[in-house]
Design a protein around this motif. Structure first.
Motif, PDB file in Angstrom:
ATOM      1  N   ALA A 237       0.974  -1.623  -0.006  1.00  0.00           N
ATOM      2  CA  ALA A 237       0.389  -0.092   0.220  1.00  0.00           C
ATOM      3  C   ALA A 237       0.907   0.695   0.225  1.00  0.00           C
ATOM      4  O   ALA A 237       2.167   1.344   0.052  1.00  0.00           O
ATOM      5  CB  ALA A 237      -0.631  -0.289   0.987  1.00  0.00           C
ATOM      6  N   THR A 238       0.341   2.135   0.068  1.00  0.00           N
ATOM      7  CA  THR A 238       1.351   2.955  -0.717  1.00  0.00           C
ATOM      8  C   THR A 238      -0.060   4.888   0.466  1.00  0.00           C
ATOM      9  O   THR A 238      -0.689   4.624   0.701  1.00  0.00           O
ATOM     10  CB  THR A 238       1.548   3.956  -2.005  1.00  0.00           C
ATOM     11  OG1 THR A 238      -0.012   4.221  -2.176  1.00  0.00           O
ATOM     12  CG2 THR A 238       1.730   3.176  -2.617  1.00  0.00           C
ATOM     13  N   THR A 239       1.352   5.529   0.469  1.00  0.00           N
ATOM     14  CA  THR A 239       0.673   7.026   0.603  1.00  0.00           C
ATOM     15  C   THR A 239       0.943   8.089   0.051  1.00  0.00           C
ATOM     16  O   THR A 239       2.018   7.823  -1.010  1.00  0.00           O
ATOM     17  CB  THR A 239       1.200   7.282   1.713  1.00  0.00           C
ATOM     18  OG1 THR A 239       0.397   8.345   2.632  1.00  0.00           O
ATOM     19  CG2 THR A 239       2.866   7.737   2.299  1.00  0.00           C
TER      20      THR A 239
ATOM     21  N   HIS B 245       2.603   5.633   8.724  1.00  0.00           N
ATOM     22  CA  HIS B 245       1.799   5.540   8.166  1.00  0.00           C
ATOM     23  C   HIS B 245       1.436   4.118   7.406  1.00  0.00           C
ATOM     24  O   HIS B 245       1.568   2.879   6.945  1.00  0.00           O
ATOM     25  CB  HIS B 245       1.765   6.084   7.275  1.00  0.00           C
ATOM     26  CG  HIS B 245       0.472   5.782   5.836  1.00  0.00           C
ATOM     27  ND1 HIS B 245      -0.805   6.511   6.010  1.00  0.00           N
ATOM     28  CD2 HIS B 245       0.333   5.576   4.875  1.00  0.00           C
ATOM     29  CE1 HIS B 245      -1.574   5.936   4.692  1.00  0.00           C
ATOM     30  NE2 HIS B 245      -0.751   5.720   4.587  1.00  0.00           N
ATOM     31  N   GLU B 246       3.254   4.411   7.109  1.00  0.00           N
ATOM     32  CA  GLU B 246       3.442   2.703   5.539  1.00  0.00           C
ATOM     33  C   GLU B 246       4.127   1.416   7.227  1.00  0.00           C
ATOM     34  O   GLU B 246       3.798   0.451   6.888  1.00  0.00           O
ATOM     35  CB  GLU B 246       5.135   3.219   5.206  1.00  0.00           C
ATOM     36  CG  GLU B 246       4.575   4.284   4.594  1.00  0.00           C
ATOM     37  CD  GLU B 246       4.096   3.792   2.932  1.00  0.00           C
ATOM     38  OE1 GLU B 246       3.590   2.802   2.805  1.00  0.00           O
ATOM     39  OE2 GLU B 246       3.310   5.114   2.195  1.00  0.00           O
TER      40      GLU B 246
ATOM     41  N   HIS C 132       0.948  -0.267   7.043  1.00  0.00           N
ATOM     42  CA  HIS C 132       0.262  -1.538   6.294  1.00  0.00           C
ATOM     43  C   HIS C 132       1.486  -2.520   6.620  1.00  0.00           C
ATOM     44  O   HIS C 132       0.663  -3.436   6.269  1.00  0.00           O
ATOM     45  CB  HIS C 132       0.596  -0.662   5.214  1.00  0.00           C
ATOM     46  CG  HIS C 132       0.522   0.375   4.293  1.00  0.00           C
ATOM     47  ND1 HIS C 132      -1.076  -0.103   4.044  1.00  0.00           N
ATOM     48  CD2 HIS C 132       0.217   1.744   3.936  1.00  0.00           C
ATOM     49  CE1 HIS C 132      -1.921   1.645   3.889  1.00  0.00           C
ATOM     50  NE2 HIS C 132      -0.794   2.112   3.558  1.00  0.00           N
TER      51      HIS C 132
ATOM     52  N   HIS D 123      -6.708   1.120   4.297  1.00  0.00           N
ATOM     53  CA  HIS D 123      -6.174   2.852   4.178  1.00  0.00           C
ATOM     54  C   HIS D 123      -7.557   3.614   5.400  1.00  0.00           C
ATOM     55  O   HIS D 123      -8.854   2.932   5.083  1.00  0.00           O
ATOM     56  CB  HIS D 123      -6.540   3.880   2.707  1.00  0.00           C
ATOM     57  CG  HIS D 123      -5.168   3.686   2.460  1.00  0.00           C
ATOM     58  ND1 HIS D 123      -4.960   3.809   0.959  1.00  0.00           N
ATOM     59  CD2 HIS D 123      -4.003   3.424   2.976  1.00  0.00           C
ATOM     60  CE1 HIS D 123      -3.435   4.189   1.094  1.00  0.00           C
ATOM     61  NE2 HIS D 123      -3.291   3.809   1.865  1.00  0.00           N
TER      62      HIS D 123
HETATM   63 ZN   LIG Z   1      -1.024   3.895   2.222  1.00  0.00          ZN
END
Ligand SMILES: [Zn+2]
Lengths: 234, 449
Positions: A21-23, B177-178, B181, B187
């Motif tokens: 996943a990413t931001t 944040h990462e 994951h 999200h």
């Molecule tokens: Zn993300």
């Protein structure tokens, strides 16, 4: 969990299912239009999963048949190959939250950029931000754009997608894109992460030519980034 | 399941983009926190590329900020067991997302894995093992990899909070944040969509982030709820509408809430928040509570508990939110105006009050009472052949019921100009073009396909 010997671990990894996943930085519609190399309406003909030699992850390559070109070097009827993270081969699946998913039979409005690699294909700009699904409003024939579409199976069945009561029609977005492209519109300059240097140089030059008064701090910030990259920052 | 719930729930899921709240990656995956000791995967041992990311000063600062980012998930989340220790340098130029038997962080996207606008991305590999917690089965994570993009200037807490901060992204926010994951979280809101709930927008696991912002550095309650389900003590409840009602329906709407027995063992206090500003209900036993929502709105029900649990180091808090679970709708209030565009072409403008909660799920337009030619669209354009007047009915429906209004349209006049209307909302829109007539009506041509 079972403790794994290195050999067993290797086996486990081969059958494993990577997820990722990413931001990201939010892009405006004008930024999408300006940064994209190709903006088209298209129909997804086929989607194929690929595992590159020596890698455990899977990507998917969607073949898009272009039905209308809004920006870029292409003509109606051309095919564009779009490669994205994620896909499934047998029991092995890579999932990337944030990556757009294309399904055969789906009609789309997409903002694409070139991959930065020798055998470059297209990539959706800003991940899901650069992809809109088009769904025909049966009673009028107008296309409604949707961001989030529940999908299942290998074929996209447009008629089965329910539409919200309040609708965003594709004409408005398409007209805005065409207008921006025809007037060579340059959105307010900023250094967008991951944009290749040659394109950022173009953006910067275009912004100045368009008479934008840039924040004076950009000069030092850009020079610093370039010297970092040139100094082997990777 | 009754027929109406069957119809409404799928519609809501697809039509109301506001619903959200923490998610696991799909399919779910988590670390096995019991896999300790030699050769085990726990605690997480992280390895970092042998470069200093742009904007940071030293290798030590890089290691320290990564460690703090992991620690946020352990120390800022009540009852979380998340733990990570520093490993060794790895070759930054070759690592990327490839499986290597290690958990890694790579800087400046050396393998060109990422595109424009992406700050960083994470990818994890699972083993054949499984982990079960709170009734959820997760694939056991064996290793995870974070790749930071190129052409990003990072900053530490001082850089980001400085008044002079410019074009810098908070290294700790993105890393936290990462890491979220890599420990199994998705999200908080759908990617690429605006998200109206401030709690979800403010979550560490929200999908986008701007420069000079540290908003995602510390996990919030939404993030914490996910960690607790995957790794810690969690709480859950059931919500049932009163007889003859649905959780999506007209006002007033009543439902009852219960805590299943498997969640009651260590709880000493229950506090219920119904999301509508009414007083919270606090109980010390798991008794059923009932609540009535009186006004239109989409409501989140939150249960916060105080518990005693030795494994959690004594007293602990936990929370379960059901985001937007109750949708109460008033009757729809359809309204429209029209603009005469000349040549007997009338453009309708839909000015219905859509509200903020998706309480209108369908618009139907009926010309001259002919139900067979009804149009499902947002705003139709009618092309008439002559100047004779027509009646246009707009029917709006949703969970709050169905309402329709009818106006008479004269193809030579503008909205509000001498036409009869059965509802309010018809302001004069401007001047007209008009003409003589022939006969009949040409329905708007279908465009293609
Ligand atoms: Zn993300």
């Amino acid at each position: 969990m079972h403790r794994l010997s290195p050999a067993l671990l290797l086996f486990a990894l081969l059958v494993a299912a990577p997820a990722s996943a990413t931001t990201m930085v939010e892009l405006s519609q004008d930024e999408l239009t300006y940064i994209a190399d190709l903006v088209v309406e298209a129909e997804v003909e086929v989607v194929e999963a690929e595992r590159e030699a020596g890698q455990n992850w899977i990507k998917s390559i969607a073949t898009l048949k272009i039905t209308r070109v809004l920006k870029g070097e292409a003509i109606e009827g051309d095919r564009a190959l779009v490669r994205e993270w994620g896909g499934r081969i047998d029991a092995d699946e890579t999932i990337l939250e944030g990556a757009p998913v294309y399904t055969a039979g789906e009609r789309v409005l997409v903002f694409l950029e070139r991959e930065n690699r020798p055998d470059a294909m297209w990539r959706t700009l800003g991940m899901t931000q650069g992809k809109f699904t088009l769904i025909e409003e049966v009673d009028t024939g107008r296309d409604v754009i949707l961001k989030r579409v529940a999908r299942s199976g290998l074929e996209f069945v447009e008629a089965s997608v329910p539409l919200p009561a309040a609708r965003r029609y594709s004409d408005a977005v398409i007209d805005a894109v065409i207008e921006r492209v025809s007037m060579d519109y340059v959105p307010p300059y900023s250094r967008i992460p991951g944009v290749p240097q040659w394109k950022d140089d173009q953006f910067h030059t275009d912004a100045l030519a368009a008479g934008q008064e840039l924040d004076p701090r950009w000069e030092a910030a850009r020079a610093e980034m370039i010297s970092f990259q040139d100094g082997g920052g990777r | 399941m009754t027929r109406s719930r069957f119809l409404i729930l799928p519609l809501l899921l697809l039509v109301v983009p506001l619903l959200g709240g923490w998610k696991f990656l799909s399919p779910p995956r988590a670390w096995d926190i019991t896999d300790t000791g030699p050769g085990g995967t726990w605690p997480i041992e992280f390895h970092a590329g042998d470069v200093v990311p742009q904007g940071l000063d030293t290798h030590e600062e890089k290691w320290d900020l990564i460690q703090q980012s992991y620690d946020h998930w352990g120390e800022e989340v009540p009852c979380s067991p998340i733990e990570a220790v520093q490993g060794a340098d790895i070759n930054n130029s070759t690592q990327g997302f490839g499986a290597s038997g290690l958990t890694t962080l790579t800087f400046n996207d050396p393998t060109n894995a990422l595109g424009s606008s992406t700050l960083a991305a994470a990818l994890s590999y699972t083993s054949n093992g499984v982990v079960t917690n709170n009734g959820v089965t997760f694939a056991a994570i064996a290793e995870s990899h974070i790749v930071f993009n190129d052409w990003v200037v990072w900053g530490d807490a001082a850089d980001i909070s400085a008044a002079s901060c410019f074009n810098r992204h908070d290294f700790m926010s993105t890393t936290t944040h990462e890491i979220g994951h890599t420990i199994g979280l998705g999200h908080s809101c759908e990617d690429g969509e605006a998200c109206s709930d401030p709690l979800l927008r403010g979550a560490t696991m929200y999908w986008s982030g701007g420069s000079c912002s540290s908003a995602k550095r510390i996990p919030n309650e939404d993030d914490a709820a996910a960690i607790n389900v995957a790794y810690g003590v969690s709480i859950d409840f059931e919500i049932e509408p009163a007889d003859g009602q649905e959780l999506v329906g007209p006002a007033p709407l009543t439902a009852s809430m219960d805590v299943p027995s498997e969640y009651q063992a260590t709880v000493v206090e229950y506090e219920w928040n119904f999301g509508d500003g009414t007083e919270h209900i606090i109980t010390t036993t798991a008794e059923s509570v009932e609540h009535t929502w009186e006004e239109e709105g989409q409501y989140t029900v939150t249960l916060s508990i105080l518990g005693e649990d030795a494994e959690c180091g004594g007293e602990y808090e936990a929370e379960e939110r059901k985001v937007g679970v109750v949708l109460v709708c008033n009757e729809p209030r359809p309204a429209f105006e029209f603009v005469n565009e000349g040549d007997f072409t009338v453009q309708i403008e839909n000015v219905s009050d859509l509200g903020a909660f998706g309480c209108i799920t369908d618009f139907v337009w009926i010309l001259d009472g002919d139900e067979d030619s009804a149009l499902r669209t947002y705003e139709p354009t009618y092309v008439f052949d002559d100047n004779s007047s027509h009646t246009v009915t707009l029917r709006a429906s949703g969970p709050g019921g169905e309402t329709e209004i009818t106006q008479t349209i004269d193809p030579t006049k503008q909205s509000g100009e001498g036409c009869s209307a059965s509802v309010a909302g018809t302001e004069p829109v401007g001047l007209l073009a008009l003409l003589i007539g022939m006969m009949g009506l040409v329905p708007l041509a279908r465009r293609r396909r």
